[in-house]
Design a protein around this motif. Structure first.
Motif, PDB file in Angstrom:
ATOM      1  N   ARG A 127       0.830  -1.206   0.000  1.00  0.00           N
ATOM      2  CA  ARG A 127       0.000   0.000   0.000  1.00  0.00           C
ATOM      3  C   ARG A 127       0.868   1.261   0.000  1.00  0.00           C
ATOM      4  O   ARG A 127       1.896   1.327   0.662  1.00  0.00           O
ATOM      5  N   GLU A 148       2.699 -11.572   0.410  1.00  0.00           N
ATOM      6  CA  GLU A 148       1.804 -11.021   1.430  1.00  0.00           C
ATOM      7  C   GLU A 148       1.728 -11.956   2.627  1.00  0.00           C
ATOM      8  O   GLU A 148       1.791 -13.185   2.477  1.00  0.00           O
ATOM      9  N   THR A 199       0.207 -11.846   7.113  1.00  0.00           N
ATOM     10  CA  THR A 199      -0.603 -11.090   8.073  1.00  0.00           C
ATOM     11  C   THR A 199       0.216 -10.855   9.331  1.00  0.00           C
ATOM     12  O   THR A 199       0.899 -11.755   9.834  1.00  0.00           O
ATOM     13  N   HIS A 228      -0.544  -8.971  13.115  1.00  0.00           N
ATOM     14  CA  HIS A 228      -1.615  -8.387  13.932  1.00  0.00           C
ATOM     15  C   HIS A 228      -2.938  -8.369  13.166  1.00  0.00           C
ATOM     16  O   HIS A 228      -3.684  -7.375  13.184  1.00  0.00           O
ATOM     17  N   ASP A 229      -3.193  -9.467  12.467  1.00  0.00           N
ATOM     18  CA  ASP A 229      -4.447  -9.679  11.734  1.00  0.00           C
ATOM     19  C   ASP A 229      -4.680  -8.691  10.602  1.00  0.00           C
ATOM     20  O   ASP A 229      -5.811  -8.519  10.135  1.00  0.00           O
ATOM     21  N   ARG A 230      -3.624  -8.039  10.152  1.00  0.00           N
ATOM     22  CA  ARG A 230      -3.736  -7.135   9.005  1.00  0.00           C
ATOM     23  C   ARG A 230      -2.769  -7.583   7.914  1.00  0.00           C
ATOM     24  O   ARG A 230      -1.676  -8.080   8.196  1.00  0.00           O
ATOM     25  N   PRO A 231      -3.135  -7.415   6.647  1.00  0.00           N
ATOM     26  CA  PRO A 231      -2.223  -7.805   5.560  1.00  0.00           C
ATOM     27  C   PRO A 231      -1.002  -6.894   5.493  1.00  0.00           C
ATOM     28  O   PRO A 231      -1.125  -5.669   5.613  1.00  0.00           O
ATOM     29  N   SER A 277       0.456  -0.179   6.007  1.00  0.00           N
ATOM     30  CA  SER A 277      -0.376  -1.329   6.390  1.00  0.00           C
ATOM     31  C   SER A 277      -1.152  -1.032   7.678  1.00  0.00           C
ATOM     32  O   SER A 277      -2.074  -1.763   8.034  1.00  0.00           O
ATOM     33  N   ARG A 278      -0.732   0.031   8.366  1.00  0.00           N
ATOM     34  CA  ARG A 278      -1.372   0.448   9.625  1.00  0.00           C
ATOM     35  C   ARG A 278      -1.202  -0.594  10.721  1.00  0.00           C
ATOM     36  O   ARG A 278      -2.032  -0.688  11.632  1.00  0.00           O
ATOM     37  N   THR A 279      -0.141  -1.355  10.664  1.00  0.00           N
ATOM     38  CA  THR A 279       0.182  -2.297  11.737  1.00  0.00           C
ATOM     39  C   THR A 279       1.110  -1.604  12.727  1.00  0.00           C
ATOM     40  O   THR A 279       1.794  -0.641  12.385  1.00  0.00           O
TER      41      THR A 279
END
Length: 437
Positions: free
Chosen positions: A15, A165, A167, A169-172, A242-244
Motif C-alpha cells: 500500500r 503477502e 498477516t 496483527h491480523d492485518r495484511p 499497512s497500519r500495523t
C-alpha cells in the motif's frame, strides 16, 4: 509451509506506492531507460551497496543520504549510463538529478535516492534525463511496477519481479521487489540493482539490520562471472501504510517480516543468476556439515563461482572432480574423508571416494533441467549488447524453480548454506567481448 503467499504487483503491491518507467532517450535503442518508485508518505529507507573501491556517483550519494537521514520518498533509476568514474561532474549530475525530481514531485531532494546502470565512464545524458522527468512523474501509477522493471534493465533477457503477502496483527502486510542484473555479478553485492518496498512499519535501525542479513542470504550468495560492479545497490523502503504497529525489536513479528524480506531478495537474486549473460540454466549449491553457516556459505560460493564447474555444467558433464577441487580451495578446513557430493539424485562421491554412477543419465539430468528452464526462442535470441538493452515487445519471466542441484557435505557440523549461479557458455564471451564495440 511458509507464512506468506505470492501476489501480483511487484513494488506497487504494498500500500502507498506508485511506479513508472519510460523511454527518455538515454539508450540508443529508444527502449525504456528511466524508472521511478514513489511512496505516498515518507518511508524508512535502508540500503546495501557495492564493496568495490570504485563506486558510482549514485552509490556515494545514497550512502551520504542514508547516513544523514533514514527517510525517503522516491527511488530514481536511469539505465544506459553508469555515471561511475565520471569525477566531480558525475557527482554534480547526481545532485542535479535528485533536485530535478524533487521539484517535479514537490518534495525535498533529500528524500530522493538514486541508482544508475550502464557503461562505466559515461555520464548521464542530462538533457534527455531532465526532459523526461515530467513525463516520468505523470506516468506514475499503482500498476506501474512492470514498467519500472523494464526501464532498469540493460543486458537482461527478462524482467525480475516478485510480491508476497502475510498477516501481522491480523492485518495484511506486503513486500514487493524488482531487480536487474545479468553480468558483472559476484558476491559482496553482485551489475545488479534491486528495489524493495513494504507497507510494514519498522524502525530505521532494525530495517537496516534486516536488509543486511537478507542481502547476505541472497544477493551476496550469487555469482555469474566473478566481477563485482561499481553500481550495485539494494534499496528498501518501509512506509507503514499497512497500519500495523511499528516493529522496533526482534520478536515473532520481526522474524516473520525478515523471513518474507529474505524470500523476496532470494527470488530476485536467483532470477539474476538464471539470467546470467549467455546462461542456459540456474545452479543451486547446497552445503551442509560445516562448522558454521559462514563456512558453509563460503564453500557454496566457491563451488558456484568456479569457472570449471560452470563450464562442466554447460557441457552437461557430471565432472565431480571440479566440484571437489572447488570445495577444497574455499579456505574452509574439513577432512577430505568426510566429503560427499551429489548432483541431483546422483551420488558422485562418498567419504572422500568416487562412486559408481550412470554418467549418461547424469548428463541427461543436466540437459533436461536446462531445457525445462530455458527461454522461448523469441526471447533467447542473441542480445544486442551494443545498445545495452533487450529491445523486445514482450519480456517473459524466467523459470527459477528447477535449478541444477549440487549438494556438498563436509562433515557433521550444523553449518548450512546455499549459493546460486549459472553455467558458463560461449555466448558469455561473445556478449562481453562486444559490450562497447
Amino acid at each position: 509451509m511458509s507464512d506468506w503467499w505470492e501476489i501480483t504487483g511487484g513494488v506497487t503491491a504494498p500500500r502507498g506506492y506508485k511506479a513508472a518507467g519510460i523511454a527518455a532517450g538515454l539508450k540508443p535503442s529508444g527502449a525504456p531507460d528511466l524508472a521511478l518508485i514513489v511512496s505516498d508518505v515518507e518511508a524508512i529507507a535502508a540500503g546495501v551497496f557495492t564493496m568495490s573501491q570504485v563506486t558510482a556517483a549514485c552509490v556515494d550519494y545514497c550512502r551520504q543520504r542514508l547516513m544523514s537521514a533514514a527517510g525517503a520518498r522516491a527511488i530514481l533509476c536511469n539505465a544506459g549510463q553508469a555515471n561511475a568514474s565520471t569525477g566531480n561532474q558525475g557527482w554534480l549530475d547526481a545532485l542535479e538529478s535528485a533536485m530535478t525530481l524533487g521539484q517535479a514531485l514537490n518534495i525535498s531532494s533529500e528524500s530522493v535516492l538514486l541508482a544508475s546502470t550502464g557503461v562505466i565512464g559515461q555520464r548521464i545524458k542530462m538533457d534527455a534525463f531532465k526532459a523526461g522527468i515530467p513525463k516520468l512523474v505523470e506516468s506514475l501509477s499503482e500498476n506501474g511496477s512492470d514498467d519500472a522493471a523494464k526501464a532498469i534493465i540493460t543486458t537482461d533477457l527478462v524482467t525480475k519481479s516478485i510480491a508476497l503477502e502475510t498477516t501481522i496483527h491480523d492485518r495484511p502486510v506486503r513486500i514487493g521487489g524488482i531487480s536487474k542484473g545479468s553480468g558483472m555479478i559476484h558476491p559482496n553485492m553482485a551489475t545488479m540493482l534491486a528495489f524493495v518496498t513494504t507497507d510494514a512499519a519498522v524502525s530505521p535501525g532494525l530495517w537496516q539490520e534486516m536488509l543486511s542479513r537478507a542481502a547476505d542470504k541472497s544477493f551476496n550468495a550469487i555469482t555469474v562471472d566473478g566481477d563485482t560492479s561499481t553500481n550495485d545497490s539494494l534499496i528498501a523502503l518501509a512506509n507503514g501504510q499497512s497500519r500495523t504497529p511499528a516493529i522496533t525489536e526482534m520478536g515473532a513479528e520481526a522474524e516473520k517480516l525478515e523471513a518474507m524480506l529474505t524470500a523476496v531478495c532470494q527470488h530476485l537474486a536467483k532470477a539474476i543468476a538464471r539470467d546470467g549473460e549467455g546462461a542456459t540454466c540456474l545452479i543451486e549449491v547446497r552445503v551442509s556439515g560445516a562448522q558454521n553457516e559462514r563456512a558453509a556459505l563460503q564453500i557454496a560460493k566457491t563451488v558456484t563461482g568456479s569457472s570449471l564447474v560452470k563450464s562442466a555444467i554447460f557441457g552437461r558433464d557430471a565432472n565431480w572432480g571440479r566440484i571437489a577441487a572447488a570445495a577444497g580451495r574455499a579456505g574452509v578446513p574439513f577432512e577430505q574423508d568426510d566429503l560427499r557430493i551429489k548432483l541431483g539424485d546422483f551420488l558422485l562421491m562418498e567419504k572422500g571416494q568416487p562412486q559408481q554412477f550412470d554418467r549418461k543419465a547424469a548428463s541427461t539430468y543436466l540437459k533436461e533441467t536446462a531445457a525445462e528452464s530455458s527461454l522461448p526462442q523469441d526471447v533467447a535470441a542473441t542480445n544486442n549488447s551494443n545498445d545495452l538493452t533487450v529491445d523486445r515487445n514482450t519480456l517473459k519471466t524466467q523459470r527459477i524453480d528447477n535449478p541444477v542441484i549440487i549438494e556438498v557435505s563436509v562433515g557433521n557440523g550444523k553449518g548450512e548454506g546455499k549459493a546460486w549461479g549459472c553455467d558458463l557458455s560461449y555466448d558469455y564471451v561473445k556478449i562481453n567481448a562486444e559490450y562497447t564495440t
